[in-house]
Structures are given as structure tokens and as C-alpha cells.
Design an enzyme around this catalytic site. Structure first.
Site, PDB file in Angstrom:
ATOM      1  N   ASP A  48       0.887  -1.162   0.000  1.00 41.34           N
ATOM      2  CA  ASP A  48       0.000   0.000   0.000  1.00 41.34           C
ATOM      3  C   ASP A  48       0.920   1.206   0.000  1.00 41.34           C
ATOM      4  O   ASP A  48       1.443   1.589   1.037  1.00 41.34           O
ATOM      5  CB  ASP A  48      -0.885  -0.007   1.245  1.00 41.34           C
ATOM      6  CG  ASP A  48      -1.776   1.215   1.320  1.00 41.34           C
ATOM      7  OD1 ASP A  48      -2.252   1.681   0.266  1.00 41.34           O
ATOM      8  OD2 ASP A  48      -1.995   1.723   2.442  1.00 41.34           O
ATOM      9  N   GLU A  53      -1.593  -1.345  -5.321  1.00 35.43           N
ATOM     10  CA  GLU A  53      -2.860  -0.741  -5.711  1.00 35.43           C
ATOM     11  C   GLU A  53      -2.612   0.301  -6.795  1.00 35.43           C
ATOM     12  O   GLU A  53      -1.614   1.031  -6.757  1.00 35.43           O
ATOM     13  CB  GLU A  53      -3.504  -0.080  -4.492  1.00 35.43           C
ATOM     14  CG  GLU A  53      -4.904   0.419  -4.755  1.00 35.43           C
ATOM     15  CD  GLU A  53      -5.574   0.947  -3.515  1.00 35.43           C
ATOM     16  OE1 GLU A  53      -6.251   1.990  -3.622  1.00 35.43           O
ATOM     17  OE2 GLU A  53      -5.425   0.329  -2.440  1.00 35.43           O
ATOM     18  N   ASP A  88      -3.055   0.755   6.775  1.00 32.53           N
ATOM     19  CA  ASP A  88      -2.044   0.572   5.723  1.00 32.53           C
ATOM     20  C   ASP A  88      -1.636  -0.899   5.611  1.00 32.53           C
ATOM     21  O   ASP A  88      -1.400  -1.403   4.515  1.00 32.53           O
ATOM     22  CB  ASP A  88      -0.797   1.418   6.023  1.00 32.53           C
ATOM     23  CG  ASP A  88      -1.145   2.857   6.343  1.00 32.53           C
ATOM     24  OD1 ASP A  88      -1.324   3.636   5.405  1.00 32.53           O
ATOM     25  OD2 ASP A  88      -1.264   3.169   7.545  1.00 32.53           O
TER      26      ASP A  88
END
Length: 161
Positions: free
Chosen positions: A7, A67, A141
Site C-alpha cells: 500500500d 494498488e 495501511d
């Protein structure tokens, strides 16, 4: 297969390493690495690169999943800064010989919960259930990084069928 989920963030990066086979997934390690918010951009990116390289060397993941970049029109600067961190992560992963994959947030959420707009809490409970964790992963996170890794592992299994 070992999947590293990340992340990306300039101040806090969540990471997770998941070992996946045809039957299940096992969480090997998860956490965050942080940069000094007062540091200059170059130093912060160097720190992210060093932290990523240490994980790549320790676990030698087959795949690094991140992502996809998303930008809200009210906060374009945030997306630009995250893009710097994401670029360093992708470059280091490619340099290490890992396959690099990117997933949209809605795809990640749908992969784990069946709902592309699931809340953070729903995601954390789904991860806790899937991995048999005693409690939901924290901070967010870390949960996001685990979710990316699990989504990638699920996608890789489907592509093998």
C-alpha cells in the site's frame, strides 16, 4: 508462490508477504515502513527504496502487487506524491526480477468481500477471517497491503485454472 502486497505512501507504506498455494494463503509478515515527514523528497524516496529492497532480498517474492493510483479531484497533490513512492516500489520490484501487478481498489475489495465498495472495517474482518488471524489487521495501511496481496494471489490462482 510468494506475493508481496504494498500500500504505497510517501509517509507510511504498508506491506504484506503472503505465501499462496492452490488451497490457501499464509501471512508470512506484514507491517509498515515510515519516512521522515520533515525530510526532502529524494531522501524519503531513497528510504522507501531501501526498505522495499530489504523485503525483496529477505523474501524473494514471485510477484509484487500494488494498488493502482487513484486521484480525487480535490487532492491531486496527494496522488502525485503517492505516485513518486509507487514508482520507486515498482522499479525496485522489477529490478529484483519480480513480476509486477497493479489492481484497482474496487477490484481488490470485490475480490475479498464480493463488494467493490466495502468499508475498511469490512475489509479488515474479511482478511481476519480468510487468514484466521486472532484480530483484525491494524493499522489500515497494513490491512490494505494484505488485501492487495490476497487479491493478487486469488487472481493468479484463477488464471491457472
Amino acid at each position: 508462490m510468494i506475493v508481496m502486497g504494498v500500500d504505497p505512501g510517501l509517509q507510511v507504506c504498508g506491506y504484506a508477504l503472503v505465501k499462496a498455494d492452490s488451497h490457501d494463503e499464509k501471512l508470512l509478515e506484514a507491517g509498515v515502513f515510515r519516512t521522515d515527514a520533515a525530510g526532502d523528497l529524494g531522501a524519503r524516496l531513497n528510504q522507501i527504496a531501501a526498505d522495499v529492497v530489504s523485503l525483496l532480498e529477505k523474501f524473494r517474492p514471485d510477484v509484487v502487487a500494488v494498488e493502482q493510483l487513484y486521484s480525487h479531484y480535490k487532492h491531486p497533490r496527494t496522488a502525485i506524491l503517492m505516485g513518486h513512492a509507487r514508482g520507486v516500489i515498482l522499479q525496485r520490484a522489477a529490478e529484483a526480477g519480480a513480476r509486477v501487478e497493479s489492481f484497482a481498489a474496487t477490484r481488490i475489495k470485490k475480490s475479498l468481500t464480493g463488494n467493490g465498495h466495502a468499508s475498511k472495517g469490512q475489509m479488515q474482518r474479511a482478511i481476519q477471517s480468510m487468514l484466521g488471524l486472532p484480530e483484525a489487521p491494524e493499522p489500515p495501511d497494513v490491512a490494505d497491503a494484505i488485501a492487495v496481496a490476497l487479491c493478487c494471489a486469488n487472481e493468479m490462482k484463477v488464471s491457472l485454472l
